[in-house]
Write a protein that holds these residues in place. Structure first.
Motif, PDB file in Angstrom:
ATOM      1  N   ARG A 268      13.180  -9.242  34.233  1.00  0.00           N
ATOM      2  CA  ARG A 268      14.331  -9.011  34.855  1.00  0.00           C
ATOM      3  C   ARG A 268      14.436  -9.580  36.529  1.00  0.00           C
ATOM      4  O   ARG A 268      15.680  -9.453  37.237  1.00  0.00           O
ATOM      5  N   ILE A 269      13.702 -10.489  36.678  1.00  0.00           N
ATOM      6  CA  ILE A 269      13.934 -10.613  38.190  1.00  0.00           C
ATOM      7  C   ILE A 269      14.778 -12.241  37.734  1.00  0.00           C
ATOM      8  O   ILE A 269      15.968 -12.541  38.444  1.00  0.00           O
ATOM      9  N   ARG A 270      14.403 -13.095  36.447  1.00  0.00           N
ATOM     10  CA  ARG A 270      15.534 -14.092  36.782  1.00  0.00           C
ATOM     11  C   ARG A 270      16.909 -13.765  35.744  1.00  0.00           C
ATOM     12  O   ARG A 270      18.075 -14.288  35.739  1.00  0.00           O
ATOM     13  N   MET A 271      17.254 -12.685  34.908  1.00  0.00           N
ATOM     14  CA  MET A 271      18.580 -12.789  34.118  1.00  0.00           C
ATOM     15  C   MET A 271      18.196 -11.192  33.686  1.00  0.00           C
ATOM     16  O   MET A 271      19.888 -10.686  33.280  1.00  0.00           O
ATOM     17  N   GLY A 272      17.906 -10.375  34.957  1.00  0.00           N
ATOM     18  CA  GLY A 272      18.771  -8.811  35.528  1.00  0.00           C
ATOM     19  C   GLY A 272      17.636  -7.408  34.769  1.00  0.00           C
ATOM     20  O   GLY A 272      17.336  -7.883  33.121  1.00  0.00           O
ATOM     21  N   PHE A 273      18.174  -6.210  34.596  1.00  0.00           N
ATOM     22  CA  PHE A 273      17.346  -5.220  33.997  1.00  0.00           C
ATOM     23  C   PHE A 273      17.287  -5.085  32.682  1.00  0.00           C
ATOM     24  O   PHE A 273      17.010  -4.434  31.836  1.00  0.00           O
ATOM     25  N   GLY A 274      18.666  -5.299  32.181  1.00  0.00           N
ATOM     26  CA  GLY A 274      19.402  -5.792  30.804  1.00  0.00           C
ATOM     27  C   GLY A 274      18.589  -6.169  29.833  1.00  0.00           C
ATOM     28  O   GLY A 274      18.346  -5.866  28.986  1.00  0.00           O
ATOM     29  N   THR A 275      18.188  -7.476  30.235  1.00  0.00           N
ATOM     30  CA  THR A 275      17.458  -8.515  29.974  1.00  0.00           C
ATOM     31  C   THR A 275      15.913  -8.003  29.047  1.00  0.00           C
ATOM     32  O   THR A 275      15.392  -8.148  27.822  1.00  0.00           O
ATOM     33  N   GLY A 276      15.609  -7.426  30.574  1.00  0.00           N
ATOM     34  CA  GLY A 276      14.321  -6.763  30.231  1.00  0.00           C
ATOM     35  C   GLY A 276      14.279  -5.803  29.055  1.00  0.00           C
ATOM     36  O   GLY A 276      13.177  -5.498  28.380  1.00  0.00           O
ATOM     37  N   LEU A 277      15.371  -4.813  29.546  1.00  0.00           N
ATOM     38  CA  LEU A 277      14.780  -3.826  28.819  1.00  0.00           C
ATOM     39  C   LEU A 277      15.199  -4.057  27.182  1.00  0.00           C
ATOM     40  O   LEU A 277      14.315  -3.612  26.218  1.00  0.00           O
ATOM     41  N   ALA A 278      16.337  -5.208  26.595  1.00  0.00           N
ATOM     42  CA  ALA A 278      16.389  -5.046  25.858  1.00  0.00           C
ATOM     43  C   ALA A 278      15.253  -6.307  24.983  1.00  0.00           C
ATOM     44  O   ALA A 278      14.460  -6.066  23.961  1.00  0.00           O
ATOM     45  N   ALA A 279      14.437  -6.991  25.831  1.00  0.00           N
ATOM     46  CA  ALA A 279      12.957  -7.576  25.230  1.00  0.00           C
ATOM     47  C   ALA A 279      12.160  -6.280  24.407  1.00  0.00           C
ATOM     48  O   ALA A 279      11.912  -6.627  23.424  1.00  0.00           O
ATOM     49  N   HIS A 280      12.265  -5.686  25.629  1.00  0.00           N
ATOM     50  CA  HIS A 280      10.983  -4.533  25.071  1.00  0.00           C
ATOM     51  C   HIS A 280      11.731  -3.912  24.600  1.00  0.00           C
ATOM     52  O   HIS A 280      10.247  -3.030  23.329  1.00  0.00           O
ATOM     53  N   SER A 281      13.021  -3.459  24.088  1.00  0.00           N
ATOM     54  CA  SER A 281      13.322  -1.991  22.475  1.00  0.00           C
ATOM     55  C   SER A 281      13.376  -3.109  21.567  1.00  0.00           C
ATOM     56  O   SER A 281      12.099  -3.443  20.628  1.00  0.00           O
ATOM     57  N   ILE A 282      13.368  -4.967  21.536  1.00  0.00           N
ATOM     58  CA  ILE A 282      13.320  -5.460  20.684  1.00  0.00           C
ATOM     59  C   ILE A 282      11.797  -5.963  20.111  1.00  0.00           C
ATOM     60  O   ILE A 282      11.431  -5.773  18.766  1.00  0.00           O
ATOM     61  N   ASN A 283      10.605  -5.953  21.062  1.00  0.00           N
ATOM     62  CA  ASN A 283       9.499  -5.905  21.030  1.00  0.00           C
ATOM     63  C   ASN A 283       8.612  -4.817  20.480  1.00  0.00           C
ATOM     64  O   ASN A 283       7.916  -4.958  19.398  1.00  0.00           O
ATOM     65  N   ASN A 284       9.422  -3.643  20.352  1.00  0.00           N
ATOM     66  CA  ASN A 284       8.940  -2.275  19.736  1.00  0.00           C
ATOM     67  C   ASN A 284       9.742  -2.482  18.738  1.00  0.00           C
ATOM     68  O   ASN A 284       9.147  -1.801  18.129  1.00  0.00           O
ATOM     69  N   PHE A 285      10.769  -2.264  18.530  1.00  0.00           N
ATOM     70  CA  PHE A 285      11.317  -2.278  17.623  1.00  0.00           C
ATOM     71  C   PHE A 285      10.370  -2.762  15.922  1.00  0.00           C
ATOM     72  O   PHE A 285      10.689  -2.467  14.645  1.00  0.00           O
ATOM     73  N   ILE A 286      10.409  -4.646  16.407  1.00  0.00           N
ATOM     74  CA  ILE A 286       9.894  -5.421  15.343  1.00  0.00           C
ATOM     75  C   ILE A 286       8.782  -4.505  14.583  1.00  0.00           C
ATOM     76  O   ILE A 286       8.695  -4.314  13.289  1.00  0.00           O
ATOM     77  N   PRO A 287       7.807  -3.892  15.231  1.00  0.00           N
ATOM     78  CA  PRO A 287       6.503  -3.443  14.431  1.00  0.00           C
ATOM     79  C   PRO A 287       7.552  -2.208  13.750  1.00  0.00           C
ATOM     80  O   PRO A 287       6.371  -1.697  12.772  1.00  0.00           O
ATOM     81  N   LEU A 288       8.236  -1.588  14.444  1.00  0.00           N
ATOM     82  CA  LEU A 288       8.716  -0.576  14.062  1.00  0.00           C
ATOM     83  C   LEU A 288       8.925  -0.673  12.502  1.00  0.00           C
ATOM     84  O   LEU A 288       8.550   0.474  11.628  1.00  0.00           O
ATOM     85  N   ILE A 289       9.893  -1.434  12.158  1.00  0.00           N
ATOM     86  CA  ILE A 289      10.491  -2.203  11.223  1.00  0.00           C
ATOM     87  C   ILE A 289       9.446  -2.166   9.790  1.00  0.00           C
ATOM     88  O   ILE A 289       9.645  -1.872   8.509  1.00  0.00           O
ATOM     89  N   LEU A 290       8.768  -3.309  11.156  1.00  0.00           N
ATOM     90  CA  LEU A 290       7.256  -4.044   9.640  1.00  0.00           C
ATOM     91  C   LEU A 290       6.771  -2.833   8.839  1.00  0.00           C
ATOM     92  O   LEU A 290       6.214  -2.744   8.049  1.00  0.00           O
ATOM     93  N   SER A 291       6.466  -1.871   9.699  1.00  0.00           N
ATOM     94  CA  SER A 291       6.275  -0.538   9.185  1.00  0.00           C
ATOM     95  C   SER A 291       6.148  -0.023   8.449  1.00  0.00           C
ATOM     96  O   SER A 291       5.647   0.447   7.615  1.00  0.00           O
ATOM     97  N   LYS A 292       8.169   0.116   8.548  1.00  0.00           N
ATOM     98  CA  LYS A 292       8.610   0.629   7.202  1.00  0.00           C
ATOM     99  C   LYS A 292       8.226   0.140   6.217  1.00  0.00           C
ATOM    100  O   LYS A 292       8.850   0.318   4.526  1.00  0.00           O
ATOM    101  N   ILE A 293       9.244  -1.307   6.401  1.00  0.00           N
ATOM    102  CA  ILE A 293       8.594  -2.482   4.879  1.00  0.00           C
ATOM    103  C   ILE A 293       7.271  -2.352   4.031  1.00  0.00           C
ATOM    104  O   ILE A 293       7.467  -2.437   2.976  1.00  0.00           O
ATOM    105  N   ILE A 294       6.810  -2.616   5.101  1.00  0.00           N
ATOM    106  CA  ILE A 294       5.236  -2.744   4.611  1.00  0.00           C
ATOM    107  C   ILE A 294       4.015  -1.807   4.661  1.00  0.00           C
ATOM    108  O   ILE A 294       4.324  -0.667   4.570  1.00  0.00           O
TER     109      ILE A 294
END
Length: 87
Positions: A61-87
């Motif tokens: 958030r500090i170095r790259m802006g709000f959007g980057t932090g939001l994208a990282a958090h979204s990706i962090n939430n998205f990966i387990p969601l996808i894995l739970s659907k695949i496995i």
């Protein structure tokens, strides 16, 4: 004038705000880990990675802006969601 004082206060205490926000982030997300073991050690083990991710989010958030932090958090939430659907 008050805005500049508030901005100076925030800049001087940036490390404190990062620590507090990381702990709050971990506290909010601690319920992601539910289990039958509700010991203090269990919560410390699950709390530590959440604090680390909170620090990571603060850095992004500090170095790259709000959007980057939001994208990282979204990706962090998205990966387990996808894995739970695949496995």
């Amino acid at each position: 004038m008050k805005f500049k004082q508030a901005l100076n206060f925030c800049e001087k205490n940036q490390k404190v705000f990062i620590i507090i926000s990381s702990i709050l982030f971990a506290a909010i997300h601690i319920e992601n880990y539910t289990g039958i073991n509700n010991s203090v050690i269990y919560y410390l083990i699950t709390f530590a990675p959440q604090i680390l991710f909170g620090f990571t989010q603060s850095y992004l958030r500090i170095r790259m802006g709000f959007g980057t932090g939001l994208a990282a958090h979204s990706i962090n939430n998205f990966i387990p969601l996808i894995l739970s659907k695949i496995i």
